[in-house]
Design an enzyme around this catalytic site. Sequence first.
Site, PDB file in Angstrom:
ATOM      1  N   ARG A  26       0.403  -1.155  -0.239  1.00 46.12           N
ATOM      2  CA  ARG A  26       0.331   0.111  -0.084  1.00 46.12           C
ATOM      3  C   ARG A  26       0.752   1.026   0.054  1.00 46.12           C
ATOM      4  O   ARG A  26       0.803   2.055  -0.531  1.00 46.12           O
ATOM      5  CB  ARG A  26      -0.969  -0.216   1.476  1.00 46.12           C
ATOM      6  CG  ARG A  26      -2.332  -0.868   0.888  1.00 46.12           C
ATOM      7  CD  ARG A  26      -3.136  -0.827   1.860  1.00 46.12           C
ATOM      8  NE  ARG A  26      -2.506  -1.574   3.107  1.00 46.12           N
ATOM      9  CZ  ARG A  26      -2.627  -2.876   3.736  1.00 46.12           C
ATOM     10  NH1 ARG A  26      -3.279  -3.441   2.743  1.00 46.12           N
ATOM     11  NH2 ARG A  26      -1.783  -3.045   4.944  1.00 46.12           N
ATOM     12  N   GLU A  32       5.070 -10.588  14.674  1.00 46.73           N
ATOM     13  CA  GLU A  32       4.392 -11.232  16.102  1.00 46.73           C
ATOM     14  C   GLU A  32       4.667 -12.570  16.063  1.00 46.73           C
ATOM     15  O   GLU A  32       5.305 -13.162  16.893  1.00 46.73           O
ATOM     16  CB  GLU A  32       3.121 -11.270  15.844  1.00 46.73           C
ATOM     17  CG  GLU A  32       2.328 -11.647  17.208  1.00 46.73           C
ATOM     18  CD  GLU A  32       0.830 -11.238  17.292  1.00 46.73           C
ATOM     19  OE1 GLU A  32       0.587 -11.423  18.592  1.00 46.73           O
ATOM     20  OE2 GLU A  32       0.428 -10.280  16.261  1.00 46.73           O
TER      21      GLU A  32
END
Length: 173
Positions: free
Chosen positions: A61, A98
Amino acid sequence: MSDLIAASIIRDVLDFPKPGIIFKDITPVLEHPAAFQQVIDLLAEDARQKGAEAIVGIESRGFIFGVPIALALGVPFVMARKLGKLPYDRISEEYALEYGTNTVEMHVDAVKPGQKAYIVDDLLATGGTAKASINLVKRLQGEVCGLGFMIELAFLDGRRALPDVPITALLKF
Protein backbone atom coordinates in the site's frame (compact mmCIF):
# COMPACT_ATOMS: atom_id res chain seq x y z
CA MET A 1 -6.91 16.25 11.52
CA SER A 2 -10.62 16.74 11.94
CA ASP A 3 -11.03 18.26 8.46
CA LEU A 4 -9.47 15.24 6.76
CA ILE A 5 -12.12 13.54 4.63
CA ALA A 6 -10.43 10.18 5.18
CA ALA A 7 -11.20 10.40 8.92
CA SER A 8 -14.90 9.95 8.28
CA ILE A 9 -14.71 7.20 5.66
CA ILE A 10 -12.06 4.73 6.86
CA ARG A 11 -14.02 1.73 8.04
CA ASP A 12 -13.38 -0.75 10.80
CA VAL A 13 -13.61 -4.41 9.86
CA LEU A 14 -13.97 -6.63 12.91
CA ASP A 15 -12.04 -9.88 13.26
CA PHE A 16 -9.90 -9.40 10.14
CA PRO A 17 -7.47 -10.96 9.37
CA LYS A 18 -8.04 -12.96 12.57
CA PRO A 19 -10.36 -12.86 15.58
CA GLY A 20 -9.82 -9.92 17.92
CA ILE A 21 -8.30 -7.63 15.28
CA ILE A 22 -10.05 -4.42 14.22
CA PHE A 23 -8.74 -3.80 10.70
CA LYS A 24 -8.61 -0.20 9.43
CA ASP A 25 -9.86 -0.50 5.84
CA ILE A 26 -8.51 2.32 3.64
CA THR A 27 -10.38 1.17 0.53
CA PRO A 28 -13.06 3.88 0.89
CA VAL A 29 -10.33 6.55 0.79
CA LEU A 30 -8.93 5.15 -2.46
CA GLU A 31 -12.43 5.07 -3.94
CA HIS A 32 -13.09 8.73 -3.01
CA PRO A 33 -10.99 10.96 -5.30
CA ALA A 34 -11.21 14.07 -3.11
CA ALA A 35 -10.23 12.15 0.04
CA PHE A 36 -7.36 10.38 -1.72
CA GLN A 37 -6.12 13.65 -3.27
CA GLN A 38 -6.20 15.36 0.11
CA VAL A 39 -4.04 12.63 1.68
CA ILE A 40 -1.58 12.77 -1.23
CA ASP A 41 -1.40 16.56 -1.09
CA LEU A 42 -0.71 16.61 2.66
CA LEU A 43 1.97 13.92 2.54
CA ALA A 44 3.55 15.46 -0.56
CA GLU A 45 3.76 18.82 1.19
CA ASP A 46 5.36 17.17 4.23
CA ALA A 47 7.90 15.41 1.98
CA ARG A 48 8.59 18.70 0.15
CA GLN A 49 9.16 20.56 3.43
CA LYS A 50 11.58 17.87 4.56
CA GLY A 51 13.61 18.19 1.35
CA ALA A 52 12.78 14.79 -0.14
CA GLU A 53 14.80 13.88 -3.22
CA ALA A 54 13.24 10.41 -3.54
CA ILE A 55 10.08 8.73 -2.26
CA VAL A 56 10.37 5.19 -0.92
CA GLY A 57 7.10 3.24 -0.93
CA ILE A 58 6.78 0.13 1.21
CA GLU A 59 5.03 -2.78 -0.49
CA SER A 60 2.23 -2.85 -1.13
CA ARG A 61 0.00 0.00 0.00
CA GLY A 62 2.98 2.32 0.28
CA PHE A 63 3.17 2.07 -3.52
CA ILE A 64 -0.40 3.43 -3.80
CA PHE A 65 0.55 6.56 -1.85
CA GLY A 66 4.19 6.85 -2.82
CA VAL A 67 3.85 6.99 -6.61
CA PRO A 68 1.53 10.04 -6.73
CA ILE A 69 3.64 11.78 -4.08
CA ALA A 70 6.79 11.20 -6.14
CA LEU A 71 5.04 12.49 -9.27
CA ALA A 72 3.77 15.57 -7.41
CA LEU A 73 7.32 16.38 -6.31
CA GLY A 74 9.00 15.38 -9.56
CA VAL A 75 11.35 12.98 -7.77
CA PRO A 76 12.14 9.26 -8.22
CA PHE A 77 9.93 6.57 -6.71
CA VAL A 78 11.81 3.71 -5.00
CA MET A 79 10.24 0.37 -4.12
CA ALA A 80 10.86 -1.40 -0.82
CA ARG A 81 9.59 -4.85 -1.82
CA LYS A 82 8.97 -8.16 -0.18
CA LEU A 83 11.63 -10.84 -0.45
CA GLY A 84 12.22 -12.19 -3.96
CA LYS A 85 10.13 -9.64 -5.88
CA LEU A 86 12.90 -7.45 -7.32
CA PRO A 87 14.67 -8.61 -10.49
CA TYR A 88 18.01 -6.79 -10.24
CA ASP A 89 20.87 -6.84 -7.71
CA ARG A 90 19.42 -6.04 -4.30
CA ILE A 91 20.04 -5.69 -0.61
CA SER A 92 17.77 -7.22 2.03
CA GLU A 93 16.74 -6.39 5.56
CA GLU A 94 14.95 -8.81 7.85
CA TYR A 95 12.58 -7.62 10.58
CA ALA A 96 10.55 -9.21 13.37
CA LEU A 97 6.85 -9.95 13.18
CA GLU A 98 4.58 -11.03 16.01
CA TYR A 99 5.27 -14.64 14.99
CA GLY A 100 8.43 -14.98 12.91
CA THR A 101 10.19 -12.60 10.55
CA ASN A 102 9.78 -10.96 7.16
CA THR A 103 12.19 -9.30 4.74
CA VAL A 104 12.16 -6.20 2.54
CA GLU A 105 14.55 -5.49 -0.31
CA MET A 106 15.71 -2.61 -2.51
CA HIS A 107 17.75 -2.54 -5.68
CA VAL A 108 21.38 -1.68 -4.99
CA ASP A 109 21.11 1.48 -7.09
CA ALA A 110 17.67 2.63 -5.88
CA VAL A 111 18.91 5.34 -3.52
CA LYS A 112 22.00 7.38 -4.33
CA PRO A 113 24.63 8.25 -1.70
CA GLY A 114 23.56 11.42 0.12
CA GLN A 115 20.06 11.38 -1.40
CA LYS A 116 17.27 12.41 0.98
CA ALA A 117 14.55 9.76 1.01
CA TYR A 118 11.04 10.13 2.41
CA ILE A 119 9.48 6.75 3.27
CA VAL A 120 5.73 6.27 2.79
CA ASP A 121 3.24 3.62 3.84
CA ASP A 122 -0.46 3.59 4.54
CA LEU A 123 -0.18 2.69 8.21
CA LEU A 124 2.30 2.76 11.07
CA ALA A 125 1.75 -0.15 13.46
CA THR A 126 4.77 -1.65 15.27
CA GLY A 127 7.31 0.14 13.06
CA GLY A 128 9.15 -3.01 11.97
CA THR A 129 8.73 -2.59 8.22
CA ALA A 130 9.51 1.11 8.39
CA LYS A 131 12.65 0.46 10.44
CA ALA A 132 13.81 -2.17 7.94
CA SER A 133 13.22 0.31 5.09
CA ILE A 134 15.19 2.98 6.95
CA ASN A 135 18.06 0.52 7.35
CA LEU A 136 18.03 -0.22 3.60
CA VAL A 137 18.21 3.49 2.73
CA LYS A 138 21.09 3.96 5.17
CA ARG A 139 22.94 0.94 3.82
CA LEU A 140 22.74 2.57 0.37
CA GLN A 141 24.25 5.70 2.00
CA GLY A 142 21.04 7.68 1.64
CA GLU A 143 19.52 9.89 4.31
CA VAL A 144 15.98 9.37 5.60
CA CYS A 145 14.43 12.83 5.89
CA GLY A 146 11.04 11.65 7.12
CA LEU A 147 8.31 9.05 7.28
CA GLY A 148 4.73 9.65 6.12
CA PHE A 149 1.65 7.61 6.96
CA MET A 150 -2.07 8.14 6.50
CA ILE A 151 -2.79 6.22 9.74
CA GLU A 152 -0.92 5.54 12.94
CA LEU A 153 -2.11 2.88 15.38
CA ALA A 154 -0.69 4.74 18.38
CA PHE A 155 -1.52 1.98 20.86
CA LEU A 156 1.08 -0.24 19.13
CA ASP A 157 3.80 2.36 19.84
CA GLY A 158 5.56 2.07 16.47
CA ARG A 159 7.29 5.41 17.02
CA ARG A 160 9.43 3.75 19.67
CA ALA A 161 11.13 1.67 16.94
CA LEU A 162 11.81 4.86 14.92
CA PRO A 163 13.28 7.34 17.42
CA ASP A 164 15.56 9.36 15.15
CA VAL A 165 13.28 10.08 12.17
CA PRO A 166 10.55 12.73 11.83
CA ILE A 167 7.19 11.00 11.52
CA THR A 168 3.99 12.43 10.06
CA ALA A 169 0.74 10.52 10.54
CA LEU A 170 -2.42 12.20 9.31
CA LEU A 171 -4.75 10.14 11.53
CA LYS A 172 -4.13 8.42 14.87
CA PHE A 173 -6.19 5.62 16.35
